[in-house]
Motif scaffolding. Structure first.
Motif, PDB file in Angstrom:
ATOM      1  N   VAL A   1      37.690  49.560  45.573  1.00 53.46           N
ATOM      2  CA  VAL A   1      37.058  50.573  45.210  1.00 53.46           C
ATOM      3  C   VAL A   1      38.109  51.650  45.155  1.00 53.46           C
ATOM      4  CG1 VAL A   1      35.068  50.018  46.680  1.00 53.46           C
ATOM      5  CG2 VAL A   1      36.995  51.126  47.929  1.00 53.46           C
ATOM      6  N   SER A   2      37.855  52.659  44.469  1.00 53.35           N
ATOM      7  CA  SER A   2      38.590  53.743  43.987  1.00 53.35           C
ATOM      8  C   SER A   2      39.289  54.337  45.330  1.00 53.35           C
ATOM      9  CB  SER A   2      37.798  54.749  43.200  1.00 53.35           C
ATOM     10  OG  SER A   2      36.664  55.403  43.757  1.00 53.35           O
ATOM     11  N   ALA A   3      38.705  54.365  46.326  1.00 54.51           N
ATOM     12  CA  ALA A   3      39.414  54.968  47.402  1.00 54.51           C
ATOM     13  C   ALA A   3      40.526  54.355  47.795  1.00 54.51           C
ATOM     14  CB  ALA A   3      38.217  55.183  48.889  1.00 54.51           C
ATOM     15  N   PHE A   4      40.750  52.940  47.475  1.00 55.33           N
ATOM     16  CA  PHE A   4      42.031  52.361  47.951  1.00 55.33           C
ATOM     17  C   PHE A   4      42.564  51.820  46.758  1.00 55.33           C
ATOM     18  CE2 PHE A   4      38.892  51.297  51.340  1.00 55.33           C
ATOM     19  CZ  PHE A   4      39.352  52.040  52.242  1.00 55.33           C
ATOM     20  N   ILE A   5      42.174  51.736  45.564  1.00 50.92           N
ATOM     21  CA  ILE A   5      42.903  51.222  44.425  1.00 50.92           C
ATOM     22  C   ILE A   5      43.631  52.501  43.551  1.00 50.92           C
ATOM     23  CG2 ILE A   5      42.688  50.067  42.067  1.00 50.92           C
ATOM     24  CD1 ILE A   5      42.254  48.337  44.716  1.00 50.92           C
ATOM     25  N   ASP A   6      44.663  52.471  43.508  1.00 54.26           N
ATOM     26  CA  ASP A   6      45.327  53.776  42.476  1.00 54.26           C
ATOM     27  C   ASP A   6      45.315  53.582  41.189  1.00 54.26           C
ATOM     28  OD1 ASP A   6      45.594  55.113  45.043  1.00 54.26           O
ATOM     29  OD2 ASP A   6      47.565  54.444  45.354  1.00 54.26           O
TER      30      ASP A   6
ATOM     31  N   VAL B   1      38.332  37.772  36.169  1.00 54.61           N
ATOM     32  CA  VAL B   1      39.327  36.896  35.747  1.00 54.61           C
ATOM     33  C   VAL B   1      40.988  37.414  35.202  1.00 54.61           C
ATOM     34  CG1 VAL B   1      38.791  36.893  33.187  1.00 54.61           C
ATOM     35  CG2 VAL B   1      39.988  34.710  34.132  1.00 54.61           C
ATOM     36  N   ASP B   2      40.742  38.637  34.928  1.00 56.55           N
ATOM     37  CA  ASP B   2      42.142  39.285  34.486  1.00 56.55           C
ATOM     38  C   ASP B   2      42.879  39.736  35.688  1.00 56.55           C
ATOM     39  OD1 ASP B   2      41.576  38.894  31.842  1.00 56.55           O
ATOM     40  OD2 ASP B   2      40.735  40.933  31.509  1.00 56.55           O
ATOM     41  N   LEU B   3      42.175  39.976  36.997  1.00 61.33           N
ATOM     42  CA  LEU B   3      42.730  40.628  37.955  1.00 61.33           C
ATOM     43  C   LEU B   3      43.634  39.501  38.817  1.00 61.33           C
ATOM     44  CD1 LEU B   3      40.130  43.177  39.283  1.00 61.33           C
ATOM     45  CD2 LEU B   3      42.193  43.686  37.876  1.00 61.33           C
ATOM     46  N   ILE B   4      43.132  38.014  38.693  1.00 61.74           N
ATOM     47  CA  ILE B   4      43.704  36.953  39.307  1.00 61.74           C
ATOM     48  C   ILE B   4      45.059  36.872  39.036  1.00 61.74           C
ATOM     49  CG2 ILE B   4      43.365  34.627  39.626  1.00 61.74           C
ATOM     50  CD1 ILE B   4      40.368  35.049  39.727  1.00 61.74           C
ATOM     51  N   GLY B   5      45.953  36.611  39.897  1.00 61.20           N
ATOM     52  CA  GLY B   5      47.334  36.319  39.481  1.00 61.20           C
ATOM     53  C   GLY B   5      48.030  37.803  39.692  1.00 61.20           C
ATOM     54  N   LEU B   6      47.496  38.608  39.651  1.00 64.40           N
ATOM     55  CA  LEU B   6      48.464  40.233  39.662  1.00 64.40           C
ATOM     56  C   LEU B   6      48.741  40.558  40.990  1.00 64.40           C
ATOM     57  CD1 LEU B   6      46.028  42.771  37.776  1.00 64.40           C
ATOM     58  CD2 LEU B   6      47.720  41.101  36.914  1.00 64.40           C
ATOM     59  N   ASN B   7      50.042  41.066  41.023  1.00 69.08           N
ATOM     60  CA  ASN B   7      50.708  41.501  42.170  1.00 69.08           C
ATOM     61  C   ASN B   7      49.975  42.795  42.831  1.00 69.08           C
ATOM     62  OD1 ASN B   7      52.955  39.568  42.562  1.00 69.08           O
ATOM     63  ND2 ASN B   7      53.521  40.201  40.429  1.00 69.08           N
ATOM     64  N   VAL B   8      50.155  42.846  44.027  1.00 67.53           N
ATOM     65  CA  VAL B   8      49.712  44.185  44.621  1.00 67.53           C
ATOM     66  C   VAL B   8      50.615  45.014  45.504  1.00 67.53           C
ATOM     67  CG1 VAL B   8      47.639  45.006  46.313  1.00 67.53           C
ATOM     68  CG2 VAL B   8      47.148  43.145  44.670  1.00 67.53           C
ATOM     69  N   VAL B   9      50.950  46.047  45.211  1.00 65.14           N
ATOM     70  CA  VAL B   9      51.861  46.983  46.129  1.00 65.14           C
ATOM     71  C   VAL B   9      51.210  48.102  46.511  1.00 65.14           C
ATOM     72  CG1 VAL B   9      53.767  45.724  44.830  1.00 65.14           C
ATOM     73  CG2 VAL B   9      53.021  48.075  44.157  1.00 65.14           C
ATOM     74  N   ASN B  10      51.681  48.772  47.547  1.00 64.03           N
ATOM     75  CA  ASN B  10      51.121  49.807  48.053  1.00 64.03           C
ATOM     76  C   ASN B  10      51.956  51.189  47.604  1.00 64.03           C
ATOM     77  OD1 ASN B  10      53.246  50.123  49.787  1.00 64.03           O
ATOM     78  ND2 ASN B  10      52.210  49.732  51.665  1.00 64.03           N
ATOM     79  N   ARG B  11      51.719  52.361  47.841  1.00 60.42           N
ATOM     80  CA  ARG B  11      52.257  53.514  47.470  1.00 60.42           C
ATOM     81  C   ARG B  11      54.053  53.588  47.868  1.00 60.42           C
ATOM     82  NH1 ARG B  11      47.561  58.110  48.463  1.00 60.42           N
ATOM     83  NH2 ARG B  11      46.095  57.358  47.157  1.00 60.42           N
TER      84      ARG B  11
END
Length: 187
Positions: A165-170, A117-127
């Motif tokens: 997963v940690s391989a993709f989430i910084d 529930v805390d992750l819903i609505g967060l913006n996602v950006v790459n490196r």
């Protein structure tokens, strides 16, 4: 609903965590179908808020506070008993009620653990700083969880998925409402 239950208002940070399925036994216990595979919030909070399942008529959508005496795992559900639910008849009156808990009552998470529930609505950006979308939901796929996000492309809303997963989430920055990932827009 049930006479004797204290009327209440849902807290501003209320999260729906389950639904009351039915009475359980003869001593006022009731069975809750949790929306999470790990319903720790149901065990840690002693104040639950329930909302009447009725959509029309007297008492429709009324909210009541339950003071939970005990809650425990039982098969694929949770069974609980509350102060003002003395017997099976009272427990049966709760059938279909939606169960809410204040987010502030959830147990603390360990480092690198998050409530969905805390992750819903967060913006996602790459490196590279490219905006990839906004988290709409999370999906359990068995071995991993997947972020499902919406993004705009050529004037319409598209869907993108990234394994959580940690391989993709910084980094997850809850206060900044941002998830940084190692992912490209064309994956």
């Amino acid at each position: 609903m049930l006479p004797g239950l204290e009327s209440a208002e849902l807290p501003a940070d209320a999260i729906e965590v389950g639904r009351i399925a039915d009475a359980w036994g003869i001593k006022g216990w009731f069975r809750v179908l949790p929306y999470s595979a790990s319903p720790e919030a149901l065990f840690s909070s002693k104040r639950w808020f329930i909302q009447s399942p009725a959509v029309a008529g007297p008492g429709a959508g009324a909210v009541f506070r339950l003071v939970v005496v005990q809650a425990k795992d039982h098969s694929d559900s949770v069974v609980a008993t509350a102060q003002d639910v003395p017997d099976r008849t009272a427990a049966e009156a709760l059938k279909g009620a939606r169960v809410f808990i204040a987010r502030s009552s959830f147990p603390s998470t360990a480092e690198d653990e998050y409530y969905w529930v805390d992750l819903i609505g967060l913006n996602v950006v790459n490196r590279e700083g490219v905006a990839l979308g906004v988290v709409r939901e999370l999906m359990a796929t068995g071995p991993q969880t997947v972020l499902v996000m919406d993004y705009e492309a050529e004037g319409k809303t598209e869907e993108r998925m990234i394994p959580f997963v940690s391989a993709f989430i910084d980094k997850v920055d809850l206060p900044g409402k941002l998830i940084s990932v190692d992912w490209q827009p064309d994956y």
